[in-house]
Design an enzyme around this catalytic site. Structure first.
Site, PDB file in Angstrom:
ATOM      1  N   LYS A  22      51.795  42.771  36.332  1.00 28.64           N
ATOM      2  CA  LYS A  22      51.599  42.289  34.830  1.00 28.64           C
ATOM      3  C   LYS A  22      50.290  43.499  34.143  1.00 28.64           C
ATOM      4  O   LYS A  22      51.022  44.020  33.133  1.00 28.64           O
ATOM      5  CB  LYS A  22      51.335  41.030  34.478  1.00 28.64           C
ATOM      6  CG  LYS A  22      50.830  40.475  33.194  1.00 28.64           C
ATOM      7  CD  LYS A  22      49.917  39.282  33.140  1.00 28.64           C
ATOM      8  CE  LYS A  22      49.524  38.846  31.716  1.00 28.64           C
ATOM      9  NZ  LYS A  22      48.117  39.876  31.605  1.00 28.64           N
ATOM     10  N   ASN A  23      49.435  43.417  34.870  1.00 26.08           N
ATOM     11  CA  ASN A  23      48.310  44.263  34.379  1.00 26.08           C
ATOM     12  C   ASN A  23      48.466  45.735  34.295  1.00 26.08           C
ATOM     13  O   ASN A  23      47.902  46.432  33.715  1.00 26.08           O
ATOM     14  CB  ASN A  23      46.954  43.745  34.892  1.00 26.08           C
ATOM     15  CG  ASN A  23      46.575  42.357  34.258  1.00 26.08           C
ATOM     16  OD1 ASN A  23      47.131  41.784  33.442  1.00 26.08           O
ATOM     17  ND2 ASN A  23      45.936  41.835  35.093  1.00 26.08           N
ATOM     18  N   PRO A 122      35.323  40.840  23.254  1.00 24.13           N
ATOM     19  CA  PRO A 122      35.144  41.713  21.946  1.00 24.13           C
ATOM     20  C   PRO A 122      35.785  43.001  22.264  1.00 24.13           C
ATOM     21  O   PRO A 122      35.687  43.489  23.553  1.00 24.13           O
ATOM     22  CB  PRO A 122      33.682  41.721  21.705  1.00 24.13           C
ATOM     23  CG  PRO A 122      32.766  41.256  23.204  1.00 24.13           C
ATOM     24  CD  PRO A 122      33.974  40.547  23.986  1.00 24.13           C
ATOM     25  N   ILE A 123      36.214  43.455  21.177  1.00 23.39           N
ATOM     26  CA  ILE A 123      37.045  44.784  21.299  1.00 23.39           C
ATOM     27  C   ILE A 123      35.957  46.062  20.931  1.00 23.39           C
ATOM     28  O   ILE A 123      36.424  47.114  20.628  1.00 23.39           O
ATOM     29  CB  ILE A 123      38.246  44.785  20.726  1.00 23.39           C
ATOM     30  CG1 ILE A 123      38.059  44.534  19.189  1.00 23.39           C
ATOM     31  CG2 ILE A 123      39.353  43.812  21.225  1.00 23.39           C
ATOM     32  CD1 ILE A 123      39.324  44.812  18.232  1.00 23.39           C
ATOM     33  N   ASP A 305      40.451  36.910  37.461  1.00 22.64           N
ATOM     34  CA  ASP A 305      41.487  36.433  37.486  1.00 22.64           C
ATOM     35  C   ASP A 305      42.000  35.230  38.640  1.00 22.64           C
ATOM     36  O   ASP A 305      42.727  34.664  38.680  1.00 22.64           O
ATOM     37  CB  ASP A 305      42.636  37.438  37.419  1.00 22.64           C
ATOM     38  CG  ASP A 305      42.786  37.945  35.969  1.00 22.64           C
ATOM     39  OD1 ASP A 305      41.923  37.361  35.227  1.00 22.64           O
ATOM     40  OD2 ASP A 305      43.609  38.826  35.622  1.00 22.64           O
ATOM     41  N   ARG A 397      53.096  33.466  31.141  1.00 25.74           N
ATOM     42  CA  ARG A 397      52.939  34.965  30.733  1.00 25.74           C
ATOM     43  C   ARG A 397      52.574  35.710  31.657  1.00 25.74           C
ATOM     44  O   ARG A 397      52.647  37.221  31.544  1.00 25.74           O
ATOM     45  CB  ARG A 397      51.443  34.692  29.883  1.00 25.74           C
ATOM     46  CG  ARG A 397      51.600  34.203  28.407  1.00 25.74           C
ATOM     47  CD  ARG A 397      50.268  33.977  27.559  1.00 25.74           C
ATOM     48  NE  ARG A 397      49.859  35.509  27.563  1.00 25.74           N
ATOM     49  CZ  ARG A 397      48.479  35.931  27.821  1.00 25.74           C
ATOM     50  NH1 ARG A 397      47.582  34.967  28.273  1.00 25.74           N
ATOM     51  NH2 ARG A 397      48.344  37.105  27.817  1.00 25.74           N
TER      52      ARG A 397
END
Length: 420
Positions: A22-23, A122-123, A305, A397
């Site tokens: 997925k990543n 945060p981005i 994760d 997801r």
């Protein structure tokens, strides 16, 4: 509504093929828009986040063709600079489209991203990095508008080795003028895969797999074909599952080099691991050992994760374990659900103290994020009686079909429909 029903008490036995990462596939799909042509990506997992990314690419003018686990992206007709809000709210990793769209068409607008509720994430590192490449970024009304007349290479030293920021800067740098050097870059295997994919398309990337990545900008890319490697987090989840339940499983396609730290952890929990070019075999003959102190860290450290799946296994360990979560401050949301099942867990800030009990008991629980949901499935497999896991959209997801996989390994895990 669909939920997952788990009837515990069975050891795991058998072998399965591990789905694509997925990543890795999400930034690779985002990277496909850099090329004014066609890219073919094999071994793509059929998960809701990939489906969401496909819808985003379709909405900005890409033509998508899906053949089994292969996705073909034709980005020649790219025609939209605005990422639809509905998809951004659903999937946090949509932010990864900033870099490639800025590189390809010099303008992009996106709302602040959503996704799992495991912390602020945060981005600011993304924004600071893109500004260093001569992008102008306007933040107003919960929107990010990024524009440039020309992206210029620069040296960027990240304050933290953020995976997302590394990916966004890397993707923006591919078509920038000059050389970009990213220092303190994330070293996760998914970054390495993205670099390999970009190289396949004709990008010039050095320092792959290291903390310093250099990108020499090019003017154009070419068609390419790439196969995504096995998902190391799905692999680790099933390793944690057999560590908890006992048994013997083989995870075909798993990449040993991506999982050295995880292999060490399950070995200390009492497992025997055997690796080969075909994958990883995990054998557990008894109740898991406790783990005295386990800290989450950026790669090559233990991945955040997998903290929740391993925590689920440690709830029935022989003794007390301590986990320290250093990456995401809200990763312990699963704890209250595990406590409902009889786990003895105490939280103090970043620290979780798990006092092993002999068994858990089944009950109705709720997932609040992706990996916590998978942890509840593991808890259900070691519990007496039946466990019902609700809000499974988070699990979907990242896991192509967690019930199918675990059924193939002998678990009694099924999707069920609630009676209305």
């Amino acid at each position: 509504m669909t939920y997952i029903q788990v009837i515990g008490g069975k050891k795991l036995h058998g072998d399965i093929e591990v789905q694509g990462s997925k990543n890795a596939v999400l930034p690779i799909l985002a990277a496909s828009v850099l090329h004014n042509g066609v890219t073919t990506i094999h071994h793509c997992p059929d998960i809701s986040d990939v489906q969401c990314m496909i819808r985003i690419l379709d909405s900005i003018g890409c033509k998508i063709k899906k053949e089994g686990s292969t996705i073909i992206v034709d980005a020649t007709q790219l025609n939209n600079y605005r990422i639809p809000d509905e998809y951004v709210a659903r999937m946090r990793s949509s932010i990864i489209l900033l870099g490639p769209l800025l590189g390809r068409q010099h303008f992009v607008t996106i709302s602040y991203p959503g996704g799992c509720t495991i912390g602020a994430r945060p981005i600011d590192l993304h924004v600071k990095g893109l500004k260093r490449l001569s992008a102008e970024i306007i933040e107003a009304n919960d929107l990010l508008t990024c524009m440039t007349t020309k992206l210029m290479g620069s040296e960027i030293n990240l304050d933290f080795p953020s995976v997302g920021a590394t990916e966004n800067i890397l993707l923006a740098a591919v078509l920038a003028e000059g050389t970009t050097i990213i220092k303190n870059a994330a070293k996760e295997p998914e970054i390495e895969e993205l670099c390999e994919f970009l190289t396949c398309m004709g990008a010039k990337v050095d320092g792959i797999g290291t903390g310093t990545i250099a990108v020499q900008g090019v003017t154009a890319l070419h068609d390419c074909e790439y196969t995504v490697k096995a998902d190391r987090i799905v692999t680790g989840t099933y390793m944690a599952a057999v560590a908890a339940t006992g048994g013997k499983i083989t995870l075909r396609g798993a990449v040993k080099e991506h999982l050295e730290e995880v292999i060490g952890v399950v070995n200390r929990m009492g497992c025997i691991t055997q690796t080969s070019s075909d994958g990883i075999t995990v054998i557990q003959k008894s109740r898991p050992n406790a783990y005295d102190l386990l800290r989450t860290k950026p790669y090559p450290g233990f991945p955040t994760d997998l903290q929740s799946p391993v925590m689920a296994a440690l709830t029935v360990a022989k003794g007390n374990s301590i986990l320290i979560e250093n990456i995401f401050e809200a990763r312990y949301k699963v704890v209250r659900e595990l406590i409902k099942m009889g786990a003895n867990i105490e939280i103090d800030g970043k620290i979780a103290i798990i006092r092993g009990v002999k068994t858990l008991h089944g009950t109705s629980v709720k997932s609040y994020e992706l990996r916590g949901g998978a942890a509840l499935v593991i808890a259900g497999m070691i519990a007496k009686e039946t466990t019902e896991i609700h809000s499974i959209e988070y699990i979907l997801r990242g896991y192509e079909d967690i019930c199918r996989d675990l059924q193939m390994l002998g678990a009694n895990v099924n999707y069920m429909e609630e009676n209305m």
